[in-house]
Design a protein around this motif. Structure first.
Motif, mmCIF file in Angstrom:
data_model
loop_
_atom_site.group_PDB
_atom_site.id
_atom_site.type_symbol
_atom_site.label_atom_id
_atom_site.label_comp_id
_atom_site.label_asym_id
_atom_site.label_seq_id
_atom_site.Cartn_x
_atom_site.Cartn_y
_atom_site.Cartn_z
ATOM 1 N N GLN A 52 -20.283 -86.897 40.252
ATOM 2 C CA GLN A 52 -20.979 -85.621 40.184
ATOM 3 C C GLN A 52 -22.365 -85.789 39.579
ATOM 4 O O GLN A 52 -23.342 -85.184 40.051
ATOM 5 C CB GLN A 52 -20.159 -84.618 39.375
ATOM 6 C CG GLN A 52 -18.864 -84.200 40.040
ATOM 7 C CD GLN A 52 -18.074 -83.231 39.200
ATOM 8 O OE1 GLN A 52 -18.328 -83.051 37.999
ATOM 9 N NE2 GLN A 52 -17.085 -82.594 39.808
ATOM 10 N N VAL A 53 -22.477 -86.616 38.533
ATOM 11 C CA VAL A 53 -23.778 -86.862 37.904
ATOM 12 C C VAL A 53 -24.749 -87.458 38.914
ATOM 13 O O VAL A 53 -25.890 -86.994 39.069
ATOM 14 C CB VAL A 53 -23.627 -87.801 36.692
ATOM 15 C CG1 VAL A 53 -25.002 -88.254 36.180
ATOM 16 C CG2 VAL A 53 -22.863 -87.110 35.571
ATOM 17 N N ARG A 54 -24.317 -88.488 39.631
ATOM 18 C CA ARG A 54 -25.197 -89.141 40.595
ATOM 19 C C ARG A 54 -25.535 -88.224 41.766
ATOM 20 O O ARG A 54 -26.641 -88.274 42.303
ATOM 21 C CB ARG A 54 -24.548 -90.444 41.074
ATOM 22 C CG ARG A 54 -24.574 -91.532 40.004
ATOM 23 C CD ARG A 54 -23.944 -92.836 40.447
ATOM 24 N NE ARG A 54 -22.501 -92.753 40.495
ATOM 25 C CZ ARG A 54 -21.770 -93.020 41.564
ATOM 26 N NH1 ARG A 54 -22.359 -93.366 42.696
ATOM 27 N NH2 ARG A 54 -20.454 -92.940 41.524
ATOM 28 N N ALA A 55 -24.581 -87.374 42.136
ATOM 29 C CA ALA A 55 -24.842 -86.430 43.224
ATOM 30 C C ALA A 55 -25.881 -85.394 42.821
ATOM 31 O O ALA A 55 -26.812 -85.081 43.574
ATOM 32 C CB ALA A 55 -23.545 -85.742 43.637
ATOM 33 N N VAL A 56 -25.744 -84.848 41.598
ATOM 34 C CA VAL A 56 -26.677 -83.829 41.118
ATOM 35 C C VAL A 56 -28.083 -84.402 40.996
ATOM 36 O O VAL A 56 -29.072 -83.767 41.388
ATOM 37 C CB VAL A 56 -26.202 -83.240 39.782
ATOM 38 C CG1 VAL A 56 -27.282 -82.351 39.168
ATOM 39 C CG2 VAL A 56 -24.928 -82.440 39.978
ATOM 40 N N MET A 57 -28.200 -85.591 40.459
ATOM 41 C CA MET A 57 -29.513 -86.172 40.263
ATOM 42 C C MET A 57 -30.141 -86.662 41.576
ATOM 43 O O MET A 57 -31.349 -86.766 41.685
ATOM 44 C CB MET A 57 -29.447 -87.334 39.251
ATOM 45 C CG MET A 57 -28.905 -86.902 37.907
ATOM 46 S SD MET A 57 -29.639 -85.359 37.329
ATOM 47 C CE MET A 57 -28.324 -84.728 36.297
ATOM 48 N N SER A 58 -29.298 -86.939 42.568
ATOM 49 C CA SER A 58 -29.826 -87.365 43.863
ATOM 50 C C SER A 58 -30.304 -86.175 44.689
ATOM 51 O O SER A 58 -31.392 -86.202 45.269
ATOM 52 C CB SER A 58 -28.750 -88.131 44.631
ATOM 53 O OG SER A 58 -29.201 -88.486 45.916
ATOM 54 N N ASN A 59 -29.499 -85.106 44.731
ATOM 55 C CA ASN A 59 -29.865 -83.923 45.516
ATOM 56 C C ASN A 59 -29.170 -82.719 44.886
ATOM 57 O O ASN A 59 -28.021 -82.415 45.197
ATOM 58 C CB ASN A 59 -29.450 -84.091 46.977
ATOM 59 C CG ASN A 59 -30.051 -83.023 47.887
ATOM 60 O OD1 ASN A 59 -30.179 -81.867 47.498
ATOM 61 N ND2 ASN A 59 -30.425 -83.426 49.094
ATOM 62 N N ARG A 60 -29.875 -82.045 43.987
ATOM 63 C CA ARG A 60 -29.281 -80.944 43.228
ATOM 64 C C ARG A 60 -28.823 -79.800 44.139
ATOM 65 O O ARG A 60 -27.734 -79.251 43.964
ATOM 66 C CB ARG A 60 -30.293 -80.434 42.196
ATOM 67 C CG ARG A 60 -29.801 -79.289 41.335
ATOM 68 C CD ARG A 60 -30.871 -78.905 40.316
ATOM 69 N NE ARG A 60 -31.115 -80.011 39.409
ATOM 70 C CZ ARG A 60 -30.415 -80.213 38.298
ATOM 71 N NH1 ARG A 60 -29.459 -79.373 37.964
ATOM 72 N NH2 ARG A 60 -30.699 -81.223 37.518
ATOM 73 N N ALA A 61 -29.650 -79.441 45.106
ATOM 74 C CA ALA A 61 -29.313 -78.319 45.984
ATOM 75 C C ALA A 61 -28.057 -78.609 46.793
ATOM 76 O O ALA A 61 -27.164 -77.755 46.915
ATOM 77 C CB ALA A 61 -30.489 -78.008 46.903
ATOM 78 N N MET A 62 -27.942 -79.813 47.354
ATOM 79 C CA MET A 62 -26.771 -80.166 48.151
ATOM 80 C C MET A 62 -25.522 -80.256 47.272
ATOM 81 O O MET A 62 -24.433 -79.840 47.693
ATOM 82 C CB MET A 62 -27.018 -81.500 48.860
ATOM 83 C CG MET A 62 -25.896 -81.917 49.800
ATOM 84 S SD MET A 62 -25.646 -80.730 51.135
ATOM 85 C CE MET A 62 -27.129 -81.018 52.104
ATOM 86 N N ALA A 63 -25.679 -80.806 46.038
ATOM 87 C CA ALA A 63 -24.541 -80.891 45.130
ATOM 88 C C ALA A 63 -24.011 -79.506 44.787
ATOM 89 O O ALA A 63 -22.799 -79.268 44.753
ATOM 90 C CB ALA A 63 -24.941 -81.634 43.856
ATOM 91 N N GLY A 64 -24.916 -78.572 44.540
ATOM 92 C CA GLY A 64 -24.499 -77.204 44.267
ATOM 93 C C GLY A 64 -23.844 -76.562 45.474
ATOM 94 O O GLY A 64 -22.904 -75.769 45.341
ATOM 95 N N ALA A 65 -24.305 -76.921 46.675
ATOM 96 C CA ALA A 65 -23.762 -76.331 47.898
ATOM 97 C C ALA A 65 -22.324 -76.756 48.153
ATOM 98 O O ALA A 65 -21.553 -76.010 48.771
ATOM 99 C CB ALA A 65 -24.640 -76.708 49.092
ATOM 100 N N VAL A 66 -21.948 -77.949 47.680
ATOM 101 C CA VAL A 66 -20.574 -78.419 47.900
ATOM 102 C C VAL A 66 -19.651 -78.068 46.740
ATOM 103 O O VAL A 66 -18.514 -78.534 46.684
ATOM 104 C CB VAL A 66 -20.551 -79.952 48.140
ATOM 105 C CG1 VAL A 66 -21.346 -80.304 49.382
ATOM 106 C CG2 VAL A 66 -21.087 -80.712 46.926
ATOM 107 N N GLY A 67 -20.131 -77.243 45.805
ATOM 108 C CA GLY A 67 -19.254 -76.711 44.775
ATOM 109 C C GLY A 67 -19.367 -77.357 43.403
ATOM 110 O O GLY A 67 -18.571 -77.032 42.508
ATOM 111 N N ILE A 68 -20.301 -78.255 43.190
ATOM 112 C CA ILE A 68 -20.468 -78.884 41.877
ATOM 113 C C ILE A 68 -21.234 -77.937 40.964
ATOM 114 O O ILE A 68 -22.268 -77.391 41.347
ATOM 115 C CB ILE A 68 -21.219 -80.230 42.005
ATOM 116 C CG1 ILE A 68 -20.406 -81.220 42.833
ATOM 117 C CG2 ILE A 68 -21.512 -80.819 40.631
ATOM 118 C CD1 ILE A 68 -21.116 -82.533 43.095
ATOM 119 N N ASP A 69 -20.713 -77.724 39.764
ATOM 120 C CA ASP A 69 -21.385 -76.891 38.770
ATOM 121 C C ASP A 69 -22.522 -77.718 38.162
ATOM 122 O O ASP A 69 -22.319 -78.467 37.205
ATOM 123 C CB ASP A 69 -20.395 -76.447 37.695
ATOM 124 C CG ASP A 69 -20.983 -75.405 36.744
ATOM 125 O OD1 ASP A 69 -22.223 -75.304 36.675
ATOM 126 O OD2 ASP A 69 -20.211 -74.714 36.063
#
Length: 308
Positions: free
Chosen positions: A186-203
């Motif tokens: 989740q950390v790597r996903a948020v820092m790589s693409n915050r908008a996409m990470a939020g779109a797939v349900g990551i807080d």
């Protein structure tokens, strides 16, 4: 320079300096691991990172006094409790700072630099008001006092071995957390693409808070380890913050392997040069060497390959 020493003496000197460099490497690496998470993964320039380290050192100091006064029969094991509390205290403080300050400054690195620099001054003054301006030290358990006799001329302090063991354990734990756990994904996903990470349900807000708290908590553990090799004062953290940033940048932001390699090379170079030169001159020469390498390789020793 070497005329007064035999080959055996020189070997012992370099061995002792090399081990001193390993102890310095351990403190540098613990500091740099937390900063690499905050700066490398989040892009936040945390100038108060040294003060989070000193918070962990002061927590260790308080634990030392508490166990001596009220739980003397548990004093030999107090350091393990102190390290856990140092992590929790610095981590909780980091999460509070992220919630109240840092979350408003993402994507504005210069603003985070100024804000956290002001925070560092506030924390230093708070330490002066609570603990006083004089440096304090902790009482080590008896099993951490003394040294291991390797040869007739080489002795290794036990507390240095303990610091290195803690560093190895924390480094492995951070690597597993970042690269082998759901939270790390989740950390790597948020820092790589915050908008996409939020779109797939990551807080994303929660991930930001926990990540910043994790980096500050590791700095607290570094402060706890620091009490074994130095005294603690309100401004002690500032002695390490420049070197820590240098390690993260030199190794390559967001690269765990680069952070380890950078911390090792800088600490060993500095420790060896300090034997032949003054401490300040050793720092200057080390800095010039790192700057020269960064001019040739500005991305650092190691970089992550990403798709564009």
């Amino acid at each position: 320079m070497f005329g007064d020493y035999s080959l055996g003496d020189l070997g012992a000197i370099f061995a002792m300096q090399g081990f001193a460099g390993l102890i310095l490497f351990s403190v540098y690496l613990l500091m740099a691991l937390g900063l690499a998470i905050i700066f490398g993964q989040m892009g936040v320039i945390n100038m108060a990172h040294g003060e989070f380290m000193i918070l962990g050192a002061y927590v260790t100091y308080l634990c030392s006094n508490f166990f001596q006064a009220y739980l003397p029969f548990l004093f030999p094991a107090y350091f393990f409790v102190a390290m856990g509390l140092a992590f929790l205290a610095s981590g909780a403080m980091g999460m509070l700072v992220e919630w109240s300050l840092i979350r408003f400054l993402y994507k504005r690195p210069l603003d985070t630099l100024l804000a956290t620099w002001g925070l560092s001054l506030m924390m230093q003054q708070a330490y002066r008001s609570i603990f006083g301006a004089r440096e304090v030290g902790v009482e080590l358990p008896s099993w951490l006092i003394g040294s291991v006799q390797v040869t007739d001329t080489i002795e290794i302090p036990i507390n240095g071995l303990f610091v290195m063991a803690v560093t190895i354990l924390i480094t492995i734990s951070v690597a597993l957390l970042i690269f082998r756990s759901r939270f790390g994904q989740q950390v790597r996903a948020v820092m790589s693409n915050r908008a996409m990470a939020g779109a797939v349900g990551i807080d994303t807000e929660k991930v930001d808070r926990y990540t910043f708290g994790l980096g500050c908590g590791i700095a607290g553990i570094a402060g706890s380890a620091f009490t074994m090799i130095g005294s603690t004062g309100p401004t002690s953290g500032q002695l390490y913050i420049v070197d820590t940033f240098l390690i993260v940048v030199f190794g390559g932001a967001a690269s765990l392997l680069g952070t380890i390699a950078s911390a090792f090379s800088i600490s060993q170079t500095q420790s060896t040069l300090e034997f032949f030169l003054s401490g300040s001159m050793a720092k200057v020469l080390t800095l010039l060497a790192v700057v020269g390498i960064l001019m040739l390789r500005p991305q650092g020793l190691f970089t992550l390959k990403v798709r564009r």
